[in-house]
Every structure is written in structure tokens, then in C-alpha cells.
Motif scaffolding. Structure first.
Motif, PDB file in Angstrom:
ATOM      1  N   LEU A 200       0.696  -0.987  -0.143  1.00 26.44           N
ATOM      2  CA  LEU A 200      -0.095   0.172   0.016  1.00 26.44           C
ATOM      3  C   LEU A 200       0.954   1.346  -0.273  1.00 26.44           C
ATOM      4  CD1 LEU A 200      -2.698  -0.950   2.851  1.00 26.44           C
ATOM      5  CD2 LEU A 200      -2.810  -1.355   0.343  1.00 26.44           C
ATOM      6  N   ARG A 201       0.395   2.358  -0.248  1.00 30.05           N
ATOM      7  CA  ARG A 201       1.113   3.633  -0.319  1.00 30.05           C
ATOM      8  C   ARG A 201       1.388   4.051   1.317  1.00 30.05           C
ATOM      9  NH1 ARG A 201      -4.106   5.593  -1.645  1.00 30.05           N
ATOM     10  NH2 ARG A 201      -4.693   7.114  -0.272  1.00 30.05           N
ATOM     11  N   VAL A 202       2.246   4.913   1.554  1.00 29.21           N
ATOM     12  CA  VAL A 202       2.583   5.257   2.821  1.00 29.21           C
ATOM     13  C   VAL A 202       1.588   5.884   3.692  1.00 29.21           C
ATOM     14  CG1 VAL A 202       4.371   6.366   4.365  1.00 29.21           C
ATOM     15  CG2 VAL A 202       5.099   5.360   2.201  1.00 29.21           C
ATOM     16  N   ASP A 203       0.877   6.749   2.770  1.00 32.65           N
ATOM     17  CA  ASP A 203      -0.353   7.427   3.398  1.00 32.65           C
ATOM     18  C   ASP A 203      -1.846   6.783   3.383  1.00 32.65           C
ATOM     19  OD1 ASP A 203      -0.524   8.060   1.030  1.00 32.65           O
ATOM     20  OD2 ASP A 203      -0.836  10.164   1.088  1.00 32.65           O
ATOM     21  N   HIS A 204      -1.720   5.503   3.234  1.00 31.15           N
ATOM     22  CA  HIS A 204      -2.863   4.634   2.932  1.00 31.15           C
ATOM     23  C   HIS A 204      -3.817   4.786   4.390  1.00 31.15           C
ATOM     24  CE1 HIS A 204      -5.945   1.763   1.905  1.00 31.15           C
ATOM     25  NE2 HIS A 204      -5.653   1.802   0.753  1.00 31.15           N
ATOM     26  N   PRO A 205      -5.074   5.093   4.163  1.00 28.40           N
ATOM     27  CA  PRO A 205      -5.925   5.226   5.514  1.00 28.40           C
ATOM     28  C   PRO A 205      -5.737   3.763   6.271  1.00 28.40           C
ATOM     29  CG  PRO A 205      -7.216   5.888   3.634  1.00 28.40           C
ATOM     30  CD  PRO A 205      -5.791   5.436   3.033  1.00 28.40           C
ATOM     31  N   VAL A 206      -5.557   2.699   5.810  1.00 27.03           N
ATOM     32  CA  VAL A 206      -5.526   1.517   6.253  1.00 27.03           C
ATOM     33  C   VAL A 206      -4.281   1.386   7.412  1.00 27.03           C
ATOM     34  CG1 VAL A 206      -4.948  -0.984   6.193  1.00 27.03           C
ATOM     35  CG2 VAL A 206      -6.725   0.076   5.005  1.00 27.03           C
ATOM     36  N   LEU A 207      -3.161   2.207   6.974  1.00 33.30           N
ATOM     37  CA  LEU A 207      -1.890   1.968   7.834  1.00 33.30           C
ATOM     38  C   LEU A 207      -1.901   3.472   8.835  1.00 33.30           C
ATOM     39  CD1 LEU A 207       0.754   1.558   5.062  1.00 33.30           C
ATOM     40  CD2 LEU A 207      -0.483  -0.032   6.526  1.00 33.30           C
ATOM     41  N   ILE A 208      -2.553   4.641   8.299  1.00 32.60           N
ATOM     42  CA  ILE A 208      -2.631   5.696   9.275  1.00 32.60           C
ATOM     43  C   ILE A 208      -3.737   5.725  10.472  1.00 32.60           C
ATOM     44  CG2 ILE A 208      -2.754   8.479   9.284  1.00 32.60           C
ATOM     45  CD1 ILE A 208      -0.160   6.977   8.055  1.00 32.60           C
ATOM     46  N   LEU A 209      -5.078   5.248   9.717  1.00 33.66           N
ATOM     47  CA  LEU A 209      -6.420   5.578  10.628  1.00 33.66           C
ATOM     48  C   LEU A 209      -6.557   4.246  11.365  1.00 33.66           C
ATOM     49  CD1 LEU A 209      -8.677   7.444   8.197  1.00 33.66           C
ATOM     50  CD2 LEU A 209      -7.222   8.443   9.911  1.00 33.66           C
ATOM     51  N   ASN A 210      -5.810   3.071  11.075  1.00 35.00           N
ATOM     52  CA  ASN A 210      -6.058   1.832  11.671  1.00 35.00           C
ATOM     53  C   ASN A 210      -4.959   1.644  12.991  1.00 35.00           C
ATOM     54  OD1 ASN A 210      -6.392  -1.051  12.446  1.00 35.00           O
ATOM     55  ND2 ASN A 210      -6.217  -1.506  10.503  1.00 35.00           N
ATOM     56  N   PRO A 211      -5.598   1.988  14.057  1.00 41.78           N
ATOM     57  CA  PRO A 211      -4.428   1.738  15.241  1.00 41.78           C
ATOM     58  C   PRO A 211      -3.818   0.221  15.278  1.00 41.78           C
ATOM     59  CG  PRO A 211      -6.556   1.570  16.249  1.00 41.78           C
ATOM     60  CD  PRO A 211      -6.804   2.254  14.688  1.00 41.78           C
TER      61      PRO A 211
END
Length: 262
Positions: A200-211
Motif C-alpha cells: 500500500l502507499r505510505v499514507d494509505h488510511p489502512v496504515l494511518i487511521l487503523n491503530p
């Protein structure tokens, strides 16, 4: 502020009763495999079968080699087991201890520490698989592995306030455990357990918004010889501060009512 202090007193009292929750947690694990010839080794064997079984399938689906994919998958499954089981079992932290709560006046946080300790015992059994897995696949190990301990402590500190909050809510509303189990199940598929974050891209919501992604990163990356991102640490530290402040205030107001809800 008074509610936060009251909640903090209960948490500190729970740590003070460490002999109780440590003994109960060990007994939980031993009792689960009593009269079994293999005993607690079943924990390790079942996880090993799951890792190699899923690794054989998903490495071909993702078009990558087993040697490259297995360390990521194996580490992710072992760590996810700790996270998911702690959250799910925390929901029944008070209901499963109903008989003790009704008879003995102990800090409410004692029962959550029992749940966390029990899952740490299971995690320790599964952790045995990883050095063997890294040796077989030739996965590099370097000084970054030292960051695993602070990462683990940071995750456990977050799981503690989440579990404490869920335990109180589940004592009052008995549908909460089923709702939480469903959410955790969905979280498994949208968290980088099976797939790699690099897909995934670095700023993907799965990585940023998923604790859960941040929890996995601060523990898994050091074990794989990599440095976790600063973003993952900041996310978990922010959750730690605001989560505990809210939970302590909530517990200070409602934890004493748990005995009447059981």
C-alpha cells in the motif's frame, strides 16, 4: 479530575494485588491443557501449523517466495494473536470473575490484569516459533530487535485501557462482546497481518487511521530487522494519553457499579 484520581487508584490497586492475578493467569493456562500429553505445547504447534499452512497459500497468491513471506506472516500472526485475544477476552474480564467479585473486595483492574497475563503466557509459547522461523528462512536479525520490548510495552499499555473500558461496558451491556468480536475479525483483514504494508502507499488510511497497523508495526518491524516509523509511535502515544484519561474518568464513575450488573 476526581474521577480520574479514583480510577487511577483502582488501577494502582490492581497492580498491588499482583499475586492474585498472576496465580489466576497461570492456573488458567495450565487448566486449559490439563490431562493432555502434549500440554501447553499445543499452543505452539497449532500456531506453527497455521503459519506454514497460510504461508504456502498466500505466498503463491502474492507471487512471492516462502523465504521472503513467511517471516512477515508468522510474526504478524503471533502478534495479532496477542492483540485480538486480549481485546476479545477483556470483554468478559468481569463476567468470568463474577463469583470472586461477589465475595472478595479487590480492585476491578485486578481481573483485567489476569486476562492480560494469561494472554502473555500464550504469547510467550507462540513466540518460540519465531527464532526457528527466522533461522529457516534466513531472515536478518540486528540491533533493531531491542526496540521490540518498548514496542510491546506500548501496545500492552494501550490494550490495558481498551480492555478496562470494554470490561466495564460488557458487564452492563451483554451484546458488547459479540460486537467487539465482529469488529476484531474485520480488523484482521484490513490490517497488515497477511499482506505487507509495502503493498500500500505510505499514507494509505489502512496504515494511518487503523491503530492495529501501528501496533503491529512497532512490534513486528524490530523483529524483522527494521526500524518502525515515527508516525506509528506517535499514533500509539496519542492513543495512550487520551485513552487512559478517558478510561480512568469512566472507571472512576462506573467501576464500582460492576458488582450490581453481574
Amino acid at each position: 479530575m476526581v474521577l480520574v484520581v479514583r480510577g487511577a487508584a483502582d488501577v494502582l490497586g490492581g497492580f498491588g494485588a499482583w499475586r492474585m492475578w498472576w496465580m489466576l493467569a497461570k492456573n488458567d493456562v495450565v487448566r486449559r491443557y490439563r490431562r493432555s500429553r502434549v500440554g501447553q505445547l499445543w499452543l505452539t504447534l497449532s500456531m506453527a501449523v497455521l503459519i506454514f499452512g497460510m504461508g504456502a497459500v498466500y505466498s503463491s497468491l502474492f507471487g512471492t517466495s516462502m523465504a521472503d513471506y513467511l517471516p512477515h506472516l508468522g510474526t504478524g500472526l503471533v502478534l495479532w494473536g496477542l492483540i485480538s485475544s486480549t481485546i476479545n477476552e477483556s470483554c468478559s474480564g468481569f463476567t468470568e470473575n463474577e463469583s470472586i467479585i461477589r465475595q472478595i473486595a479487590l480492585p476491578r483492574f485486578t481481573y483485567l490484569l489476569r486476562t492480560i497475563s494469561r494472554n502473555l503466557f500464550v504469547f510467550a509459547h507462540n513466540l518460540i516459533i519465531l527464532p526457528i522461523l527466522y533461522l529457516v528462512t534466513g531472515s536478518p536479525v540486528n540491533w533493531h530487535i531491542l526496540l521490540f520490548i518498548p514496542g510491546l510495552l506500548l501496545v500492552l499499555a494501550n490494550l490495558a485501557w481498551v480492555g478496562y473500558l470494554l470490561a466495564i461496558l460488557s458487564a452492563r451491556f451483554r451484546d458488547i462482546p459479540q460486537i467487539v468480536a465482529s469488529i476484531v475479525q474485520v480488523a484482521f483483514f484490513i490490517s497488515p497481518v497477511v499482506f505487507k504494508p509495502s503493498q500500500l502507499r505510505v499514507d494509505h488510511p489502512v496504515l494511518i487511521l487503523n491503530p492495529f497497523a501501528s501496533m503491529l508495526e512497532v512490534m513486528r518491524e524490530p523483529l524483522l530487522g527494521n526500524l518502525p516509523s515515527v508516525t506509528a509511535y506517535l499514533i500509539l502515544l496519542g492513543l495512550l494519553v487520551f485513552g487512559w484519561l478517558f478510561t480512568l474518568a469512566f472507571a472512576g464513575k462506573y467501576s464500582h457499579r460492576v458488582v450490581y450488573w453481574l
